[in-house]
Scaffold this motif. Structure first.
Motif, mmCIF file in Angstrom:
data_model
loop_
_atom_site.group_PDB
_atom_site.id
_atom_site.type_symbol
_atom_site.label_atom_id
_atom_site.label_comp_id
_atom_site.label_asym_id
_atom_site.label_seq_id
_atom_site.Cartn_x
_atom_site.Cartn_y
_atom_site.Cartn_z
ATOM 1 N N MET A 200 -1.533 42.229 63.420
ATOM 2 C CA MET A 200 -0.113 41.260 62.850
ATOM 3 C C MET A 200 1.368 42.773 62.978
ATOM 4 O O MET A 200 2.226 41.947 62.964
ATOM 5 N N GLY A 201 1.210 43.810 63.256
ATOM 6 C CA GLY A 201 1.940 44.693 63.092
ATOM 7 C C GLY A 201 1.980 45.476 61.336
ATOM 8 O O GLY A 201 3.259 45.326 61.954
ATOM 9 N N ILE A 202 0.783 44.887 60.903
ATOM 10 C CA ILE A 202 1.559 44.664 59.330
ATOM 11 C C ILE A 202 2.330 46.226 59.669
ATOM 12 O O ILE A 202 2.066 47.799 60.279
ATOM 13 N N LYS A 203 3.393 47.187 58.156
ATOM 14 C CA LYS A 203 3.840 49.210 58.318
ATOM 15 C C LYS A 203 3.519 48.920 56.984
ATOM 16 O O LYS A 203 2.359 49.694 56.742
ATOM 17 N N THR A 204 3.818 48.514 55.852
ATOM 18 C CA THR A 204 3.144 48.895 54.537
ATOM 19 C C THR A 204 2.546 47.467 53.748
ATOM 20 O O THR A 204 2.438 47.160 54.067
ATOM 21 N N VAL A 205 1.466 48.534 53.191
ATOM 22 C CA VAL A 205 0.565 47.419 52.225
ATOM 23 C C VAL A 205 1.090 47.874 51.251
ATOM 24 O O VAL A 205 1.676 48.696 49.755
ATOM 25 N N HIS A 206 0.887 46.296 49.760
ATOM 26 C CA HIS A 206 1.180 46.741 48.632
ATOM 27 C C HIS A 206 0.607 45.645 47.970
ATOM 28 O O HIS A 206 -0.094 44.862 48.150
ATOM 29 N N PRO A 207 -0.520 46.908 47.100
ATOM 30 C CA PRO A 207 -2.081 46.337 46.811
ATOM 31 C C PRO A 207 -1.784 45.423 45.382
ATOM 32 O O PRO A 207 -0.799 46.721 44.375
ATOM 33 N N ALA A 208 -2.920 44.458 44.903
ATOM 34 C CA ALA A 208 -1.892 44.192 43.841
ATOM 35 C C ALA A 208 -2.751 45.524 42.202
ATOM 36 O O ALA A 208 -1.775 45.484 41.202
ATOM 37 N N HIS A 209 -3.282 46.008 43.187
ATOM 38 C CA HIS A 209 -3.429 47.535 41.651
ATOM 39 C C HIS A 209 -3.054 49.092 42.424
ATOM 40 O O HIS A 209 -4.281 49.463 43.528
ATOM 41 N N GLY A 210 -2.291 49.351 42.249
ATOM 42 C CA GLY A 210 -1.768 50.614 42.352
ATOM 43 C C GLY A 210 -1.061 51.150 43.247
ATOM 44 O O GLY A 210 -0.152 49.516 43.825
ATOM 45 N N LYS A 211 -0.595 51.999 43.702
ATOM 46 C CA LYS A 211 1.001 52.002 44.808
ATOM 47 C C LYS A 211 0.504 51.689 45.667
ATOM 48 O O LYS A 211 -0.622 51.968 46.661
ATOM 49 N N SER A 212 2.028 50.912 47.151
ATOM 50 C CA SER A 212 2.085 51.188 47.994
ATOM 51 C C SER A 212 1.467 51.699 48.974
ATOM 52 O O SER A 212 2.006 53.071 48.312
ATOM 53 N N PHE A 213 1.062 52.176 49.914
ATOM 54 C CA PHE A 213 1.566 52.561 51.568
ATOM 55 C C PHE A 213 1.097 52.213 52.705
ATOM 56 O O PHE A 213 0.654 51.401 52.680
ATOM 57 N N PRO A 214 0.798 53.376 53.489
ATOM 58 C CA PRO A 214 1.262 52.864 54.574
ATOM 59 C C PRO A 214 0.261 52.249 55.163
ATOM 60 O O PRO A 214 -1.109 53.479 55.262
ATOM 61 N N VAL A 215 -0.217 51.539 56.356
ATOM 62 C CA VAL A 215 -1.173 50.732 56.461
ATOM 63 C C VAL A 215 -2.445 51.680 57.584
ATOM 64 O O VAL A 215 -3.617 51.730 57.497
ATOM 65 N N GLU A 216 -1.376 52.884 57.763
ATOM 66 C CA GLU A 216 -2.419 53.784 58.486
ATOM 67 C C GLU A 216 -3.108 54.610 57.711
ATOM 68 O O GLU A 216 -3.963 55.178 57.756
ATOM 69 N N LYS A 217 -2.888 54.951 56.137
ATOM 70 C CA LYS A 217 -4.296 55.116 55.874
ATOM 71 C C LYS A 217 -5.329 54.683 55.367
ATOM 72 O O LYS A 217 -6.008 55.529 54.853
ATOM 73 N N LEU A 218 -5.579 53.197 55.795
ATOM 74 C CA LEU A 218 -6.377 52.006 56.024
ATOM 75 C C LEU A 218 -7.209 51.837 56.889
ATOM 76 O O LEU A 218 -8.501 52.506 56.594
ATOM 77 N N LEU A 219 -6.776 52.877 57.857
ATOM 78 C CA LEU A 219 -7.850 52.252 58.882
ATOM 79 C C LEU A 219 -8.494 52.658 59.774
ATOM 80 O O LEU A 219 -9.863 52.112 60.028
ATOM 81 N N ALA A 220 -8.634 54.182 59.175
ATOM 82 C CA ALA A 220 -10.025 55.068 59.673
ATOM 83 C C ALA A 220 -11.332 54.251 58.519
ATOM 84 O O ALA A 220 -12.641 54.462 59.412
ATOM 85 N N SER A 221 -11.071 53.033 57.312
ATOM 86 C CA SER A 221 -11.822 52.192 57.300
ATOM 87 C C SER A 221 -12.158 50.867 57.199
ATOM 88 O O SER A 221 -13.101 50.295 56.651
ATOM 89 N N ILE A 222 -11.561 50.530 58.506
ATOM 90 C CA ILE A 222 -12.042 49.652 59.207
ATOM 91 C C ILE A 222 -12.222 49.043 60.519
ATOM 92 O O ILE A 222 -12.673 50.496 60.725
#
Ligand SMILES: [Zn+2]
Ligand SMILES: [Zn+2]
Length: 222
Positions: A200-222
């Motif tokens: 869907m082209g999301i850019k920024t992830v806002h988690p319920a626990h901790g600070k928001s971050f750019p989605v790129e930071k998670l791409l390696a784990s998916i």
């Protein structure tokens, strides 16, 4: 469009303001004062909040849902799979999917079970299809993203901001950097849900626990 974070107990609640105003998640049990202080700090009239989207019904996300509903008169939105958990105020904690998750889950369960969760009636039930938030004056939609729990939903704004509940964690003691959750009902389903959000082209992830971050930071784990 404005995004504000209100930490209610251990849970980030997000206030999204566009033409309308919605809240994401219902905070930890016993932390309603945090919510009141938060909206006072931001300068929001609670009655302007049109809807509260509950990303999922684990104990730390529904603890103040009833109190928030009474004070705001907002519509409570939840996935149909978790309606009963919300309406019964049932305590639910997902299993650990990493060694640390299993250890921490055991400790959390001992600690968190003493909290009482007030039952809260749902107003709008989400199914498996995307649901627009335009009725609430928000340019975005609710997306079914199961895996962390069987009724997890995310809010995806047209701006690329994604409010994902516990699909990601970025907070000690759970994780030291943006990561997939250490607790989940079904990690394979969670991965599929992540692919759906990324497509869907999301850019920024806002988690319920901790600070928001750019989605790129998670791409390696998916
Ligand atoms: Zn959770
Ligand atoms: Zn949580």
């Amino acid at each position: 469009m404005q995004i504000e974070t209100i930490k209610v107990g251990v849970d980030n609640c997000y206030l999204v303001q566009d033409e309308g105003l919605i809240l994401i998640d219902g905070g930890s049990p016993g932390a309603f004062r945090d919510f009141c202080k938060g909206i006072q700090r931001i300068g929001v009239n609670p009655k302007e909040i049109g809807a509260v989207v509950i990303t999922h019904c684990h104990w730390d996300h529904i603890g103040c849902a009833k109190a928030i509903k009474d004070c705001t008169e907002a519509k409570i939105i939840v996935h149909i799979n978790e309606k009963n958990i919300l309406e019964e105020g049932r305590y639910l904690m997902p299993p650990g999917v990493t060694t640390w998750g299993k250890i921490l889950g055991y400790l959390f369960e001992k600690w968190s079970q003493k909290f009482e969760i007030g039952p809260c009636e749902a107003d709008i039930l989400i199914g498996d299809n995307n649901q627009s938030l335009s009725d609430f004056g928000i340019n975005g939609k609710i997306v079914f993203t199961p895996g962390h729990s069987f009724g997890s939903i995310s809010v995806v704004l047209d701006s690329g901001d994604a409010f994902v509940g516990d699909m990601a964690m970025n907070s000690i003691p759970m994780t030291i950097k943006p990561s997939l959750p250490i607790f989940a009902e079904d990690i394979l389903t969670l991965n599929k849900s992540w692919k759906k959000l990324i497509d869907m082209g999301i850019k920024t992830v806002h988690p319920a626990h901790g600070k928001s971050f750019p989605v790129e930071k998670l791409l390696a784990s998916i």
